[in-house]
Scaffold this motif. Structure first.
Motif, PDB file in Angstrom:
ATOM      1  N   PHE A  13     -13.269  29.841  41.234  1.00  0.00           N
ATOM      2  CA  PHE A  13     -13.515  31.072  40.724  1.00  0.00           C
ATOM      3  C   PHE A  13     -14.786  30.898  40.185  1.00  0.00           C
ATOM      4  CE2 PHE A  13      -9.247  31.768  41.302  1.00  0.00           C
ATOM      5  CZ  PHE A  13      -9.040  32.923  42.059  1.00  0.00           C
ATOM      6  N   ALA A  18      -9.653  26.585  40.489  1.00  0.00           N
ATOM      7  CA  ALA A  18      -8.298  27.204  40.158  1.00  0.00           C
ATOM      8  C   ALA A  18      -7.331  25.979  40.865  1.00  0.00           C
ATOM      9  CB  ALA A  18      -7.881  28.352  40.891  1.00  0.00           C
ATOM     10  N   GLY A  39      -1.154  28.606  34.537  1.00  0.00           N
ATOM     11  CA  GLY A  39      -2.658  28.429  34.693  1.00  0.00           C
ATOM     12  C   GLY A  39      -2.890  27.164  35.426  1.00  0.00           C
ATOM     13  N   CYS A  40      -1.747  26.578  36.274  1.00  0.00           N
ATOM     14  CA  CYS A  40      -2.024  25.379  36.851  1.00  0.00           C
ATOM     15  C   CYS A  40      -2.137  25.672  38.481  1.00  0.00           C
ATOM     16  CB  CYS A  40      -0.603  24.422  37.058  1.00  0.00           C
ATOM     17  SG  CYS A  40       0.743  25.147  37.767  1.00  0.00           S
ATOM     18  N   GLY A  41      -2.170  26.850  38.776  1.00  0.00           N
ATOM     19  CA  GLY A  41      -2.559  27.392  40.076  1.00  0.00           C
ATOM     20  C   GLY A  41      -1.574  27.863  40.896  1.00  0.00           C
ATOM     21  N   LYS A  42      -0.481  28.194  40.490  1.00  0.00           N
ATOM     22  CA  LYS A  42       0.985  28.417  41.550  1.00  0.00           C
ATOM     23  C   LYS A  42       0.640  29.609  41.969  1.00  0.00           C
ATOM     24  CE  LYS A  42       3.829  28.528  37.731  1.00  0.00           C
ATOM     25  NZ  LYS A  42       2.724  28.111  36.826  1.00  0.00           N
ATOM     26  N   SER A  43       0.182  30.806  41.414  1.00  0.00           N
ATOM     27  CA  SER A  43       0.066  31.930  42.106  1.00  0.00           C
ATOM     28  C   SER A  43      -1.253  31.946  42.892  1.00  0.00           C
ATOM     29  CB  SER A  43      -0.312  32.946  40.790  1.00  0.00           C
ATOM     30  OG  SER A  43       0.532  33.218  40.037  1.00  0.00           O
ATOM     31  N   THR A  44      -2.269  31.285  42.677  1.00  0.00           N
ATOM     32  CA  THR A  44      -3.341  31.095  43.469  1.00  0.00           C
ATOM     33  C   THR A  44      -2.962  30.591  45.037  1.00  0.00           C
ATOM     34  OG1 THR A  44      -4.860  31.026  41.713  1.00  0.00           O
ATOM     35  CG2 THR A  44      -5.600  30.059  43.626  1.00  0.00           C
TER      36      THR A  44
HETATM   37  P1  ADP Z   1      -0.435  29.932  37.486  1.00  0.00           P
HETATM   38  O1  ADP Z   1       0.048  30.802  38.529  1.00  0.00           O
HETATM   39  O2  ADP Z   1      -0.190  28.628  37.668  1.00  0.00           O
HETATM   40  O3  ADP Z   1      -0.351  30.498  36.233  1.00  0.00           O
HETATM   41  P2  ADP Z   1      -3.140  30.776  38.405  1.00  0.00           P
HETATM   42  O4  ADP Z   1      -2.881  30.369  39.866  1.00  0.00           O
HETATM   43  O5  ADP Z   1      -2.997  32.364  38.121  1.00  0.00           O
HETATM   44  O6  ADP Z   1      -1.927  29.818  37.621  1.00  0.00           O
HETATM   45  O7  ADP Z   1      -4.516  30.212  38.139  1.00  0.00           O
HETATM   46  C1  ADP Z   1      -5.128  29.096  38.027  1.00  0.00           C
HETATM   47  C2  ADP Z   1      -6.151  28.925  37.436  1.00  0.00           C
HETATM   48  O8  ADP Z   1      -7.266  29.554  38.132  1.00  0.00           O
HETATM   49  C3  ADP Z   1      -6.357  29.281  35.845  1.00  0.00           C
HETATM   50  O9  ADP Z   1      -7.297  28.697  35.348  1.00  0.00           O
HETATM   51  C4  ADP Z   1      -6.733  30.825  36.160  1.00  0.00           C
HETATM   52  O10 ADP Z   1      -7.499  31.302  34.967  1.00  0.00           O
HETATM   53  C5  ADP Z   1      -7.797  30.901  37.141  1.00  0.00           C
HETATM   54  N1  ADP Z   1      -8.076  32.093  37.784  1.00  0.00           N
HETATM   55  C6  ADP Z   1      -6.950  32.838  38.650  1.00  0.00           C
HETATM   56  N2  ADP Z   1      -7.426  33.785  39.347  1.00  0.00           N
HETATM   57  C7  ADP Z   1      -8.559  33.965  38.920  1.00  0.00           C
HETATM   58  C8  ADP Z   1      -9.521  34.799  38.955  1.00  0.00           C
HETATM   59  N3  ADP Z   1      -9.450  36.088  40.050  1.00  0.00           N
HETATM   60  N4  ADP Z   1     -10.827  34.858  38.455  1.00  0.00           N
HETATM   61  C9  ADP Z   1     -11.062  33.757  37.721  1.00  0.00           C
HETATM   62  N5  ADP Z   1     -10.299  32.674  37.528  1.00  0.00           N
HETATM   63  C10 ADP Z   1      -8.957  32.713  38.108  1.00  0.00           C
END
Ligand code: ADP
Ligand code: ADP
Length: 225
Positions: A13, A18, A39-44
């Protein structure tokens, strides 16, 4: 049901990476759990499989099909979030049947599916209620049932139990396991909870700062004293 394969998936991003170098293959029907700090990228990763995010680079396969350019609505994937959203004017049975009705599935098969899901999730006695007549835990169970009743190829769950109190979380976790054993749908599950990871996972993927730190069976990830 289908295997899910990620090949060197990266998602950036702007200046933030991410996830990076994410590669694994989930065999057909297995239940994998993604763990790691916030913030480790699970949701992504989950959102990339669902088609809600586009990988910056790398390849995603569901079954043998390359999915990178396939929009979310054309993927045979169901996702459940922390915050369920049910159709308020429909009964529990109608909510669970909804995805099947959209697909014009035979009425008899819909009835059977609703019955199976309701049994596994302990919703049999609630089928005629509306969502507002249910507790939060019951509503989340309906959301799980609605997502899985149409038997998607892949089932994605992002901390689905984290808004429930401890007892409900235990019960729902057990029901989810039961449902997976009955339907055998390839599942990717995100959690912060070690007990959930231990009891549900065939394999656990440990993430840190957007990279895979370890992949293994629960016993190899969490050491027992
Ligand atoms: P988790 O699910 O493990 O908490 P995320 O996958 O939500 O982690 O996020 C991984 C990283 O990517 C984090 O640093 C988060 O801030 C960043 N991130 C996730 N989505 C976005 C976005 N839409 N824009 C900018 N940064 C993002
Ligand atoms: P969690 O930690 O439970 O995965 P977050 O609160 O980190 O959830 O993220 C929730 C939503 O916000 C996600 O859709 C994610 O893509 C988005 N997001 C996360 N971090 C950022 C960020 N730094 N900038 C923009 N959007 C973000």
């Amino acid at each position: 049901m289908a295997k899910v394969r990620l090949e060197e998936i990266k998602r950036r991003f702007n200046n933030v990476t991410a996830i990076e170098d994410i590669s694994f293959e989930i065999p057909d029907g297995e239940f994998w759990v993604l763990v790691g700090p916030s913030g480790c990228g699970k949701s992504t990763i989950l959102r990339t499989i669902a088609g809600l995010e586009t990988a910056t680079s790398g390849k995603l396969f569901i079954g043998d099909r390359l999915m990178n350019n396939i929009p979310a609505r054309q993927r045979d994937v169901a996702m459940v979030f922390q915050n369920y959203a049910l159709y308020p004017h429909m009964t529990v049975a109608e909510n669970i049947a909804f995805g099947l009705q959209m697909r014009k599935v035979d009425a008899k098969l819909i009835q059977e599916r609703v019955a199976t899901v309701a049994r596994s999730l302990s919703l049999e006695h609630l089928l005629d209620r509306k969502p507002k007549q249910l507790s939060g835990g019951q509503q989340q169970r309906v959301a799980l049932g609605r997502a899985i009743a149409r038997e998607p190829q892949v089932f994605l769950l992002d901390e689905p139990l984290s808004n429930l109190d401890a007892q409900l979380r235990d019960d729902t976790r057990a029901e989810l396991k039961q449902l997976h054993q009955e339907l055998g749908i390839t599942t990717v599950y995100v959690t912060h909870d070690q007990v959930e990871a231990m009891t549900l996972a065939d394999k656990i993927v440990v993430l840190n700062r957007g990279r895979i730190q370890q992949i293994g069976e629960p016993q190899s990830i969490y050491a027992f004293p």
